[in-house]
Scaffold this active site. Structure first.
Site, mmCIF file in Angstrom:
data_model
loop_
_atom_site.group_PDB
_atom_site.id
_atom_site.type_symbol
_atom_site.label_atom_id
_atom_site.label_comp_id
_atom_site.label_asym_id
_atom_site.label_seq_id
_atom_site.Cartn_x
_atom_site.Cartn_y
_atom_site.Cartn_z
ATOM 1 C CG ASP A 222 35.474 47.400 23.885
ATOM 2 O OD1 ASP A 222 35.209 46.205 23.667
ATOM 3 O OD2 ASP A 222 36.654 47.822 23.934
ATOM 4 C CD GLN B 65 34.745 42.457 24.893
ATOM 5 O OE1 GLN B 65 34.796 42.762 23.724
ATOM 6 N NE2 GLN B 65 34.325 41.262 25.299
ATOM 7 C CG HIS B 66 39.535 40.820 27.006
ATOM 8 N ND1 HIS B 66 38.660 39.765 26.830
ATOM 9 C CD2 HIS B 66 39.681 41.393 25.778
ATOM 10 C CE1 HIS B 66 38.305 39.705 25.557
ATOM 11 N NE2 HIS B 66 38.901 40.680 24.905
#
Length: 478
Positions: A240, A71-72
């Site tokens: 995830d 992520q991110h």
């Protein structure tokens, strides 16, 4: 027998599993490493995906594929589909100052008011990991790159886009930025998306990047994100943690506790959360529900360090811990070895309490280490339940979950049934299950082979003693 593929593009590597869409039976798999570092050119992920697909025997017989990913991560594309600069990953901390500034600005200089605004608007109070803070850093530190950015996406979005045959126009591919697609679970970790409303927040992008770029279209849990040039359907994908939730079959009332290098505690919930303290990130999941999550910094490395100190292997550490009584005969380890996030004590250190000549034994120390990390994770669960999350059972995963001592301590300290699935690639399995869902029209109910259920007599005194010592450390700020 239709086959589906699931991809886990994590920080460290890319893993591909190919499963029977109806039964979930594993047919074959492959993997490939990613380069180290906190900024990586996305081409490295694409190369690793191709290598992992080849190692898994290719996709010629696969009817659908879905990608779950870290992520991110900030992936910026220009108008021609070229990557503007290497992607900043979740663990890149150069945007920490930007996070502080964004919070204060949203509260007109009042950090507490700003934190409330962010929690209510996005479900998450900014920290260096989220994408919005990285965009602010880009605008301030690399304004030319910020101005060149025509689209912003996440690692799993970019890989799905490439699987659909898109890419830089100069390479002969279609640079169709409006074909970028994401799902609500990954979008919810950006800091410019509201899990509660399902909409992007353009004002946040104006305050971070300086303009509103093209953003991936957010599709529903069972919508397709396109197809590969060979005709395989592409699923919406997931972040995830949401992928892992799918992989272990978590539903409302389940709390997934993952013990790896760090620890995570996340639940499937039927309503969004809003925690102004910042302890709980209010993400969305991959099924239409929500995924409130708390993170601890110290988990399996505490066991590694204790085993090294005692000169034993990890299996021997487990045996030692199991030979000690519950509560380690009064020995308490507060495992804030490298600071802590839950609670937010970034400068804290670990400490050992209750030492006597009688209880200072290798077995009790091993037991205290195990109980310390489980109690720390129990604090993460407490942060979730304070947000109204209902916990009915624990699903225990990660490398640390393989320890029988950890399993026993989790059942006693959480006071809930603990399910331990057979070790596997839960994130890739979740992506494969999602791919099967878009193929079959509903998520299949795959059986998780080898799952065991662990129960133990509740041990509230262990958690109470731990919290007393941890609270004292928090008050001292050490």
């Amino acid at each position: 027998m239709p086959l589906v593929a699931g991809v886990d593009s994590s920080t460290q590597s890319c893993k591909v599993v190919i499963r029977d869409a109806e039964t979930g039976a594993l047919v074959r798999s492959g993997s490939s490493r990613h380069p180290e570092g906190t900024e990586v050119h996305p081409n490295a992920w694409w190369d690793a995906l191709q290598a992992a697909i080849a190692a898994a025997g290719g996709l010629d017989d696969v009817a659908a594929i879905s990608v779950a990913g870290q992520q991110h991560g900030m992936v910026c594309l220009d108008a021609d589909g070229e990557v503007v600069r290497p992607a900043l990953l979740w663990n890149d901390t150069r945007s920490a100052g930007a996070a502080v500034a964004l919070i204060k600005e949203s509260g007109d200089g009042d950090a507490a008011a700003g934190a409330r605004w962010w929690a209510e608007a996005t479900g998450t109070v900014p920290v260096a990991s989220i994408t919005a803070t990285k965009l602010r850093w880009l605008a301030e530190s690399e304004p030319e790159n910020a101005a060149r950015t025509a689209a912003v996406c996440l690692p799993h979005d970019w890989l799905s886009w490439r699987l659909a045959g898109h890419g830089p126009s100069g390479s002969g591919l279609r640079a169709a930025l409006d074909s970028l697609v994401t799902d609500r679970s990954d979008a919810s970790g950006t800091g410019y998306f509201s899990p509660a409303t399902g909409e992007y927040l353009p004002d946040v992008l104006e305050r971070t990047l300086g303009h509103v770029p093209i953003l991936p279209r957010v599709v529903g849990p069972l919508e397709t994100a396109g197809s590969t040039p060979a005709g395989a359907l592409i699923g919406p994908g997931a972040g995830d943690n949401a992928g892992a939730g799918l992989g272990v079959g978590a539903s409302v009332g389940d709390v997934v506790v993952s013990i790896g290098t760090s620890g995570t505690v996340f639940a499937v919930a039927d309503r969004p959360t809003s925690d102004a303290s910042g302890l709980v990130a209010g993400f969305a999941d991959a099924t239409g529900h929500y995924l409130p999550l708390a993170c601890t910094l110290n988990a399996s490395r505490v066991l590694d360090a204790t085993a090294a100190l005692l000169g034993v292997s990890l299996p021997e550490l487990t045996d030692l811990a199991l030979s000690a009584p519950v509560g380690a005969d009064g020995l308490t380890l507060v495992p804030y070895f490298e600071g802590e996030r839950t609670p937010n004590l970034p400068d804290a250190t670990g400490s050992l309490h209750g030492l006597t000549l009688r209880n200072f034994t290798p077995a009790n120390l091993a037991r205290a280490a195990v109980e310390g990390i489980v109690c720390s994770l129990a604090d993460g669960l407490a942060a979730l339940t304070a947000q109204g999350v209902v916990a009915e059972r624990i699903i225990l995963v990660g490398g640390g979950a393989r320890s029988e001592a950890v399993q026993e301590a989790a059942a006693a300290i959480f006071g809930l049934p603990v399910l331990v699935p057979e070790p596997g690639e839960y994130v890739a399995d979740g992506a494969a299950r999602q791919a099967a869902g878009i193929l079959l029209g509903a998520l299949p109910e795959w059986e998780t082979a080898g799952t065991t259920t662990v129960t133990a007599e509740a041990a509230p005194s262990v958690l109470e003693r731990y919290r007393s010592e941890a609270s004292a450390k928090g008050r001292s700020g050490s």
